[in-house]
Design a protein around this motif. Structure first.
Motif, PDB file in Angstrom:
ATOM      1  N   TYR A  65       0.816  -1.222   0.000  1.00 52.42           N
ATOM      2  CA  TYR A  65       0.000   0.000   0.000  1.00 52.42           C
ATOM      3  C   TYR A  65       0.846   1.266   0.000  1.00 52.42           C
ATOM      4  CZ  TYR A  65      -3.476  -3.495   1.002  1.00 52.42           C
ATOM      5  OH  TYR A  65      -4.271  -4.619   0.936  1.00 52.42           O
ATOM      6  N   GLY A  69      -1.016   4.265   1.267  1.00 52.19           N
ATOM      7  CA  GLY A  69      -1.559   3.496   2.379  1.00 52.19           C
ATOM      8  C   GLY A  69      -1.138   4.053   3.718  1.00 52.19           C
ATOM      9  N   TYR A  72      -3.161   7.147   4.325  1.00 54.58           N
ATOM     10  CA  TYR A  72      -4.530   6.769   4.688  1.00 54.58           C
ATOM     11  C   TYR A  72      -4.578   6.275   6.134  1.00 54.58           C
ATOM     12  CZ  TYR A  72      -8.907   4.271   4.986  1.00 54.58           C
ATOM     13  OH  TYR A  72     -10.141   3.824   5.405  1.00 54.58           O
ATOM     14  N   ARG A  76      -6.614   7.649   9.395  1.00 55.34           N
ATOM     15  CA  ARG A  76      -7.558   6.785  10.115  1.00 55.34           C
ATOM     16  C   ARG A  76      -7.247   6.739  11.606  1.00 55.34           C
ATOM     17  NH1 ARG A  76     -12.285   5.686   8.850  1.00 55.34           N
ATOM     18  NH2 ARG A  76     -12.256   3.534   9.480  1.00 55.34           N
ATOM     19  N   ASP A  90      -4.557   7.981  -4.439  1.00 50.40           N
ATOM     20  CA  ASP A  90      -5.151   7.500  -3.189  1.00 50.40           C
ATOM     21  C   ASP A  90      -5.480   6.013  -3.295  1.00 50.40           C
ATOM     22  OD1 ASP A  90      -5.126   9.951  -1.825  1.00 50.40           O
ATOM     23  OD2 ASP A  90      -6.984  10.578  -2.796  1.00 50.40           O
ATOM     24  N   PRO A  91      -5.480   5.306  -2.173  1.00 49.67           N
ATOM     25  CA  PRO A  91      -5.875   3.895  -2.210  1.00 49.67           C
ATOM     26  C   PRO A  91      -7.321   3.745  -2.694  1.00 49.67           C
ATOM     27  CG  PRO A  91      -4.934   4.483  -0.065  1.00 49.67           C
ATOM     28  CD  PRO A  91      -5.127   5.750  -0.831  1.00 49.67           C
ATOM     29  N   ASP A  93     -11.114   2.045  -2.743  1.00 47.32           N
ATOM     30  CA  ASP A  93     -12.007   1.713  -1.631  1.00 47.32           C
ATOM     31  C   ASP A  93     -11.718   0.315  -1.101  1.00 47.32           C
ATOM     32  OD1 ASP A  93     -13.216   4.191  -1.727  1.00 47.32           O
ATOM     33  OD2 ASP A  93     -14.941   3.501  -2.902  1.00 47.32           O
ATOM     34  N   ASP A  95      -8.797  -1.231  -1.176  1.00 46.09           N
ATOM     35  CA  ASP A  95      -7.548  -1.160  -0.417  1.00 46.09           C
ATOM     36  C   ASP A  95      -7.759  -0.491   0.940  1.00 46.09           C
ATOM     37  OD1 ASP A  95      -6.149  -2.469  -2.383  1.00 46.09           O
ATOM     38  OD2 ASP A  95      -5.238  -0.653  -3.216  1.00 46.09           O
ATOM     39  N   LYS A  96      -8.596   0.536   0.978  1.00 51.09           N
ATOM     40  CA  LYS A  96      -8.910   1.185   2.251  1.00 51.09           C
ATOM     41  C   LYS A  96      -9.571   0.193   3.208  1.00 51.09           C
ATOM     42  CE  LYS A  96      -9.436   5.850   0.424  1.00 51.09           C
ATOM     43  NZ  LYS A  96     -10.389   6.944   0.140  1.00 51.09           N
ATOM     44  N   LEU A  99      -6.903  -2.099   4.544  1.00 49.97           N
ATOM     45  CA  LEU A  99      -6.087  -1.390   5.544  1.00 49.97           C
ATOM     46  C   LEU A  99      -6.855  -1.231   6.848  1.00 49.97           C
ATOM     47  CD1 LEU A  99      -4.425   1.237   3.222  1.00 49.97           C
ATOM     48  CD2 LEU A  99      -3.192  -0.391   4.663  1.00 49.97           C
ATOM     49  N   ASP A 100      -8.146  -0.924   6.751  1.00 52.18           N
ATOM     50  CA  ASP A 100      -8.966  -0.814   7.960  1.00 52.18           C
ATOM     51  C   ASP A 100      -8.973  -2.123   8.736  1.00 52.18           C
ATOM     52  OD1 ASP A 100      -9.607   1.853   7.505  1.00 52.18           O
ATOM     53  OD2 ASP A 100     -11.556   1.396   6.586  1.00 52.18           O
TER      54      ASP A 100
END
Length: 108
Positions: A65, A69, A72, A76, A90-91, A93, A95-96, A99-100
């Motif tokens: 990422y 990443g 992001y 977060r 940007d990553p 959705d 990838d987000k 990552l979450d």
């Protein structure tokens, strides 16, 4: 003596390294400090367990990422990651969401 590689940090503590310069500290500074504090207090097992929990976060933001990443994840976690500059994007959705999940697991 410092290290600049999170992946080598815990083993390096046993060799006398006393600090780290880490990309992970941008998004997760408190766990980094806690690992050092636990280790310095002689709680090697607690330090190792916390280090291992955040290893996947580090792998994600320094690997697949990358900088987007990391920015992001920094956002977060409540810090200012800033905008991704060209040519980076940007990553996605998806990838987000990944990552979450990685962050959630580390923080659990």
């Amino acid at each position: 003596v410092m290290t600049g590689t999170f992946g080598a940090w815990y083993p390096a503590l046993a060799l006398g390294v006393t600090a780290i310069i880490s990309a992970l500290a941008n998004c997760c500074p408190n766990p980094i400090a806690a690992v050092q504090e636990l280790y310095d207090a002689g709680n090697m097992e607690g330090a190792r367990e916390l280090y291992q929990r955040f290893f996947p976060v580090n792998a994600a933001v320094t690997g697949p990422y990358g900088i987007p990443g990391l920015k992001y994840a920094t956002g977060r976690m409540g810090y200012t990651g800033g905008h991704v500059r060209n040519p980076l994007v940007d990553p996605s959705d998806a990838d987000k969401a990944k990552l979450d999940q990685i962050l959630y697991k580390a923080l659990a």
